[in-house]
Design a protein around this motif. Structure first.
Motif, PDB file in Angstrom:
ATOM      1  N   ASP A 242       0.829  -1.211   0.000  1.00 35.12           N
ATOM      2  CA  ASP A 242       0.000   0.000   0.000  1.00 35.12           C
ATOM      3  C   ASP A 242       0.861   1.258   0.000  1.00 35.12           C
ATOM      4  OD1 ASP A 242      -2.279  -1.536  -0.019  1.00 35.12           O
ATOM      5  OD2 ASP A 242      -2.548  -1.486   2.159  1.00 35.12           O
ATOM      6  N   ILE A 243       1.938   1.248   0.819  1.00 38.31           N
ATOM      7  CA  ILE A 243       2.846   2.402   0.866  1.00 38.31           C
ATOM      8  C   ILE A 243       3.502   2.620  -0.494  1.00 38.31           C
ATOM      9  CG2 ILE A 243       5.019   3.255   1.860  1.00 38.31           C
ATOM     10  CD1 ILE A 243       4.220   1.873   4.471  1.00 38.31           C
ATOM     11  N   LEU A 244       3.963   1.518  -1.095  1.00 46.74           N
ATOM     12  CA  LEU A 244       4.651   1.606  -2.379  1.00 46.74           C
ATOM     13  C   LEU A 244       3.686   2.030  -3.487  1.00 46.74           C
ATOM     14  CD1 LEU A 244       7.454   1.205  -3.534  1.00 46.74           C
ATOM     15  CD2 LEU A 244       6.890  -1.172  -4.000  1.00 46.74           C
ATOM     16  N   LYS A 245       2.443   1.559  -3.411  1.00 43.53           N
ATOM     17  CA  LYS A 245       1.452   1.944  -4.416  1.00 43.53           C
ATOM     18  C   LYS A 245       1.152   3.436  -4.333  1.00 43.53           C
ATOM     19  CE  LYS A 245      -3.152   0.796  -6.157  1.00 43.53           C
ATOM     20  NZ  LYS A 245      -4.376  -0.036  -5.961  1.00 43.53           N
ATOM     21  N   ALA A 246       0.999   3.959  -3.094  1.00 41.82           N
ATOM     22  CA  ALA A 246       0.734   5.390  -2.920  1.00 41.82           C
ATOM     23  C   ALA A 246       1.925   6.219  -3.396  1.00 41.82           C
ATOM     24  CB  ALA A 246       0.424   5.682  -1.460  1.00 41.82           C
ATOM     25  N   PHE A 247       3.129   5.745  -3.079  1.00 42.09           N
ATOM     26  CA  PHE A 247       4.330   6.444  -3.518  1.00 42.09           C
ATOM     27  C   PHE A 247       4.422   6.430  -5.045  1.00 42.09           C
ATOM     28  CE2 PHE A 247       8.843   6.216  -4.748  1.00 42.09           C
ATOM     29  CZ  PHE A 247       9.288   7.426  -4.236  1.00 42.09           C
ATOM     30  N   GLY A 248       4.130   5.270  -5.649  1.00 41.97           N
ATOM     31  CA  GLY A 248       4.193   5.156  -7.097  1.00 41.97           C
ATOM     32  C   GLY A 248       3.164   6.020  -7.787  1.00 41.97           C
ATOM     33  N   GLU A 249       1.941   6.071  -7.252  1.00 44.49           N
ATOM     34  CA  GLU A 249       0.903   6.898  -7.855  1.00 44.49           C
ATOM     35  C   GLU A 249       1.270   8.373  -7.827  1.00 44.49           C
ATOM     36  OE1 GLU A 249      -2.477   5.737  -5.597  1.00 44.49           O
ATOM     37  OE2 GLU A 249      -3.010   4.065  -6.933  1.00 44.49           O
ATOM     38  N   ALA A 250       2.030   8.768  -6.775  1.00 48.32           N
ATOM     39  CA  ALA A 250       2.414  10.170  -6.655  1.00 48.32           C
ATOM     40  C   ALA A 250       3.601  10.522  -7.542  1.00 48.32           C
ATOM     41  CB  ALA A 250       2.738  10.493  -5.191  1.00 48.32           C
ATOM     42  N   TYR A 251       4.555   9.591  -7.693  1.00 45.89           N
ATOM     43  CA  TYR A 251       5.808   9.942  -8.355  1.00 45.89           C
ATOM     44  C   TYR A 251       6.159   9.066  -9.557  1.00 45.89           C
ATOM     45  CZ  TYR A 251       6.402  12.574  -4.050  1.00 45.89           C
ATOM     46  OH  TYR A 251       6.216  13.442  -3.005  1.00 45.89           O
ATOM     47  N   MET A 252       5.719   7.801  -9.582  1.00 47.78           N
ATOM     48  CA  MET A 252       6.054   6.894 -10.684  1.00 47.78           C
ATOM     49  C   MET A 252       4.809   6.172 -11.174  1.00 47.78           C
ATOM     50  SD  MET A 252       8.672   6.885  -8.273  1.00 47.78           S
ATOM     51  CE  MET A 252      10.355   7.507  -8.309  1.00 47.78           C
ATOM     52  N   PRO A 253       3.843   6.896 -11.711  1.00 50.89           N
ATOM     53  CA  PRO A 253       2.581   6.249 -12.110  1.00 50.89           C
ATOM     54  C   PRO A 253       2.762   5.154 -13.153  1.00 50.89           C
ATOM     55  CG  PRO A 253       2.737   8.510 -12.972  1.00 50.89           C
ATOM     56  CD  PRO A 253       3.841   8.350 -11.986  1.00 50.89           C
ATOM     57  N   GLY A 254       3.806   5.246 -13.957  1.00 52.08           N
ATOM     58  CA  GLY A 254       4.022   4.229 -14.974  1.00 52.08           C
ATOM     59  C   GLY A 254       4.390   2.873 -14.411  1.00 52.08           C
ATOM     60  N   SER A 255       4.870   2.830 -13.168  1.00 50.85           N
ATOM     61  CA  SER A 255       5.285   1.563 -12.564  1.00 50.85           C
ATOM     62  C   SER A 255       4.214   0.944 -11.680  1.00 50.85           C
ATOM     63  CB  SER A 255       6.556   1.774 -11.728  1.00 50.85           C
ATOM     64  OG  SER A 255       7.634   2.208 -12.532  1.00 50.85           O
ATOM     65  N   VAL A 256       3.157   1.681 -11.385  1.00 51.88           N
ATOM     66  CA  VAL A 256       2.139   1.181 -10.460  1.00 51.88           C
ATOM     67  C   VAL A 256       1.483  -0.084 -10.989  1.00 51.88           C
ATOM     68  CG1 VAL A 256      -0.068   1.713  -9.362  1.00 51.88           C
ATOM     69  CG2 VAL A 256       1.721   3.447  -9.459  1.00 51.88           C
ATOM     70  N   ALA A 257       1.244  -0.147 -12.310  1.00 50.21           N
ATOM     71  CA  ALA A 257       0.586  -1.322 -12.891  1.00 50.21           C
ATOM     72  C   ALA A 257       1.427  -2.588 -12.746  1.00 50.21           C
ATOM     73  CB  ALA A 257       0.284  -1.064 -14.369  1.00 50.21           C
ATOM     74  N   LYS A 258       2.727  -2.434 -12.520  1.00 47.02           N
ATOM     75  CA  LYS A 258       3.607  -3.600 -12.382  1.00 47.02           C
ATOM     76  C   LYS A 258       3.645  -4.147 -10.958  1.00 47.02           C
ATOM     77  CE  LYS A 258       6.555  -1.785 -16.079  1.00 47.02           C
ATOM     78  NZ  LYS A 258       7.900  -1.315 -16.462  1.00 47.02           N
ATOM     79  N   LEU A 259       3.067  -3.399 -10.004  1.00 45.91           N
ATOM     80  CA  LEU A 259       3.093  -3.829  -8.611  1.00 45.91           C
ATOM     81  C   LEU A 259       2.126  -4.986  -8.386  1.00 45.91           C
ATOM     82  CD1 LEU A 259       3.150  -0.420  -6.693  1.00 45.91           C
ATOM     83  CD2 LEU A 259       5.003  -2.085  -6.841  1.00 45.91           C
ATOM     84  N   GLU A 260       2.578  -5.976  -7.641  1.00 49.32           N
ATOM     85  CA  GLU A 260       1.732  -7.114  -7.276  1.00 49.32           C
ATOM     86  C   GLU A 260       1.934  -7.431  -5.805  1.00 49.32           C
ATOM     87  OE1 GLU A 260       2.498 -10.518  -9.665  1.00 49.32           O
ATOM     88  OE2 GLU A 260       2.389  -9.434 -11.584  1.00 49.32           O
ATOM     89  N   HIS A 261       0.824  -7.626  -5.096  1.00 53.89           N
ATOM     90  CA  HIS A 261       0.931  -8.097  -3.712  1.00 53.89           C
ATOM     91  C   HIS A 261       0.954  -9.618  -3.735  1.00 53.89           C
ATOM     92  CE1 HIS A 261      -1.076  -8.967   0.380  1.00 53.89           C
ATOM     93  NE2 HIS A 261       0.240  -8.926   0.511  1.00 53.89           N
ATOM     94  N   TYR A 262       2.068 -10.203  -3.324  1.00 50.38           N
ATOM     95  CA  TYR A 262       2.228 -11.656  -3.359  1.00 50.38           C
ATOM     96  C   TYR A 262       1.523 -12.266  -2.152  1.00 50.38           C
ATOM     97  CZ  TYR A 262       4.423 -16.240  -3.158  1.00 50.38           C
ATOM     98  OH  TYR A 262       4.638 -17.591  -3.095  1.00 50.38           O
TER      99      TYR A 262
END
Length: 491
Positions: A242-262
Motif C-alpha cells: 500500500d505504501i509503495l502503491k501510494a508512492f508510485g501513484e504520486a511519483y512513478m505512475p508508470g510503474s504502479v501497474a507492475k506492482l503485485e501483492h504476493y
C-alpha cells in the motif's frame, strides 16, 4: 525481461532482481543498518587538516565523517566534479566549531567514516535538485546533442519562477528523456517543497540533527531499479504494498501497474530459490556449468578471481577447452560482481590463452556482460602477466561484509594450524617455562585433537621433554573455541 521480488519484514528488507530466471542483484537493508547516502545533517566541524585538505565533521554518528576540500561548495564556483582550477585551501573555507549543513555522499566502509559534501542534492523521480546552483545538467546517457539542448531549454523554462529567474539547479536523470512538461513540473515542485522543509529545519536544529533521509529500499525499487523491461514487482507485505502503491501513484505512475501483492503460501524468495543463491554468493568457489570453477577472494585492498578448468574436457583440443572455459567464466564473473556487489580493484586471472584472438574474444565478452551493470566499471585489458585489471565503483558494503563477520576461530585468516603444529608450539612453550620457573608439574590444557596427538604420535617427544626438564607433564582436553588455543598451568 526483469522481475523484482521484495521480501519485507520489520527488521529487514530484501530485494532480488531476477533476469531470465537467474538472480542478478541482491539488495538488503536492515532497519538498524540503513545506509546514510543522501541523508542531510547539521554538522559541527571537529577538526581541520590542512595537510590532507580535509576536515572531520561530527554529524552524530559513532565515527566523525570526512569532508574533502573538493566537496566543499563555494558560492559562484562550478558544480561538484567540474575539476576546473585549483580549489581554495580548506582552512580558508571551514573552521573548527563551525556548523554546516552537509550531505552523506558515501557510506562508512570498514574503518573509514562516511564521506560528506556541502553541495546539497535531493533526488526525485526524474530530476536531481541542486538548491545551491542555477545550472541545468543532463544525464550523459541521454541521446544526441540536439535532444540534450532541447531538454535543457525545456528545463530552463519550467524551472524559472514567475518573474523569470531560476531558483536552484537541476540534473535530468536518464528516465526524464521522454517525460512531459507536466511530469517535470510536478517533480520540480516536489523537490523545491522538500528543500524548503529541510532548510527550515536546518535553521533551528542543533549539530548532529538528521534533516532529511533518502528513500527506503522499497521506495528506491521504483525510483532506481524498475524500468521498461521490468515485468512485475512482487512484494509480500500488504502494508508495504500500500505504501509503495501510494508512492508510485504520486511519483512513478508508470510503474504502479507492475506492482503485485504476493499472497502465496510459499515464501516469495522460494519462487526463484533465492535463499540458496544468497548462500552460494557467500561461498569462495563458484562452479561453472562446463565443470570449470571460479575462486573469489575478497581482501581489504582488492578482489581476486581465479579461473580454473576443473573437470571440463569437452572440447577437441586443449586450447579450445581453455577458451570455452574463459568465455563461460567471463559471463559468470560479470554476474557475480553484481550479485556480491564487489567493488574497488578487481584482478581476474583467466586461464592462460596462447592465441591473441582468444584473449580479444574473452575480453569482449566480459565487457559485453559488464555493460548490463548500472555501476561504473573500468576494464584495463590484459597485462603482460595475462591478468585482467578492472575497477568497479564502491557504492555500498559488499554482500559478504553485510551478512558475515570474521570467523572467531581463524580470526579471518581462513585457516588454522594443524594439530601437529600446535603440539610443537606447546613443547617449545614448556621448555621456555621450565627455564624460568620450577614447578612440581606442568599441566597442558588443549583441544581434544591436540591432546590425542600428544598421547599418540608425539608421545615419544613429550616423554623426552619430560625427562630433559625433570618434571612430569600431564594432559587435559578442554573444549576450546579454537584448535590453536591452549594453556600451560604450573602446578
Amino acid at each position: 525481461m526483469q522481475d523484482i521480488l521484495i521480501n519485507w519484514s520489520p527488521q529487514e528488507t530484501r530485494v532480488a532482481v531476477v533476469e531470465n530466471g537467474a538472480v542478478q542483484e541482491l539488495h538488503i537493508e536492515r532497519a538498524l543498518e540503513r545506509g546514510l547516502v543522501g541523508n542531510i545533517y547539521t554538522g559541527r566541524v571537529a577538526r581541520v587538516l590542512p595537510g590532507m585538505q580535509s576536515a572531520f565533521v561530527d554529524i552524530g554518528l559513532e565515527r566523525a565523517a570526512f569532508l574533502h576540500v573538493a566537496d566543499v561548495h563555494v558560492a559562484g564556483s562550478p558544480p561538484r566534479g567540474d575539476g576546473s582550477g585549483p580549489p581554495t585551501p580548506i582552512e580558508r573555507l571551514v573552521f573548527e566549531g563551525q556548523t554546516l549543513m552537509v550531505q552523506v555522499i558515501k557510506d562508512a566502509i570498514g574503518t573509514k567514516g562516511a564521506r560528506l559534501s556541502t553541495q546539497i542534492s535531493i533526488a526525485g523521480r526524474l530530476l536531481v535538485f541542486l538548491p545551491q546552483d542555477d545550472h541545468v545538467g543532463i544525464s550523459q546517457k541521454i541521446g544526441s546533442h540536439e535532444l540534450r539542448e532541447q531538454l535543457r531549454a525545456r528545463m530552463g523554462r519550467l524551472a524559472a519562477t514567475s518573474d523569470g529567474t531560476p531558483t536552484g539547479g537541476f540534473i535530468l536523470r536518464t528516465n526524464a528523456e521522454d517525460a512531459t512538461d507536466a511530469e517535470l513540473a510536478d517533480d520540480i515542485a516536489y523537490l523545491r517543497k522538500t528543500w524548503a522543509a529541510v532548510r527550515e529545519r536546518g535553521f533551528s536544529s542543533p549539530p548532529g540533527t538528521l534533516l532529511h533521509q533518502d528513500l527506503s529500499l522499497v521506495e528506491r525499487v521504483l525510483r532506481d531499479l524498475a524500468h521498461e523491461a521490468t515485468g512485475a514487482i512482487r512484494i509480500d507485505s500488504k502494508m508495504q504494498y500500500d505504501i509503495l502503491k501510494a508512492f508510485g501513484e504520486a511519483y512513478m505512475p508508470g510503474s504502479v501497474a507492475k506492482l503485485e501483492h504476493y499472497r502465496g503460501e510459499r515464501p516469495i524468495f522460494d519462487l526463484f530459490n533465492i535463499d540458496a543463491e544468497i548462500a552460494r554468493a557467500l561461498a569462495r568457489r563458484v562452479d561453472l556449468k562446463s565443470g570449470g570453477y571460479l575462486i573469489i577472494d575478497q581482501t581489504e585492498a582488492l578482489t581476486t578471481i581465479d579461473v580454473n578448468t576443473g573437470g571440463f574436457v569437452g572440447a577437441r583440443n586443449f586450447d579450445d577447452t581453455i577458451f570455452k572455459t574463459n568465455l563461460e567464466a567471463a559471463q559468470a564473473i560479470a554476474r557475480q560482481l553484481r550479485l556480491r556487489n564487489l567493488g574497488g580493484i578487481i584482478i581476474i586471472d583467466f586461464i592462460d590463452m596462447a592465441r591473441e584472438e582468444h584473449q580479444t574474444a574473452v575480453l569482449a565478452e566480459l565487457r559485453k556482460q559488464l555493460a548490463r551493470d548500472r555501476t561504473k566499471i573500468t576494464v584495463s585489458g590484459f597485462t603482460q602477466l595475462g591478468l585482467v585489471e578492472m575497477t568497479r565503483k564502491r557504492t555500498r558494503e559488499s554482500l559478504a561484509h553485510m551478512l558475515c563477520e570474521p570467523c572467531p576461530t581463524c580470526e579471518g585468516k581462513g585457516q588454522v594450524k594443524t594439530a601437529r603444529s600446535v603440539c610443537y608450539d606447546i613443547l617449545r612453550e614448556i621448555l621456555r617455562e621450565a627455564r624460568q620457573f620450577n614447578p612440581k608439574e606442568f599441566r597442558v590444557l588443549a583441544s581434544a585433537s591436540v591432546v590425542e596427538m600428544l598421547l599418540d604420535e608425539e608421545s615419544q617427544h613429550l616423554a623426552g621433554l619430560s625427562d630433559f626438564i625433570g618434571k612430569p607433564i600431564s594432559l587435559k582436553a578442554e573444549p576450546f573455541a579454537s584448535p590453536e588455543q591452549y594453556d600451560i598451568v604450573l602446578m
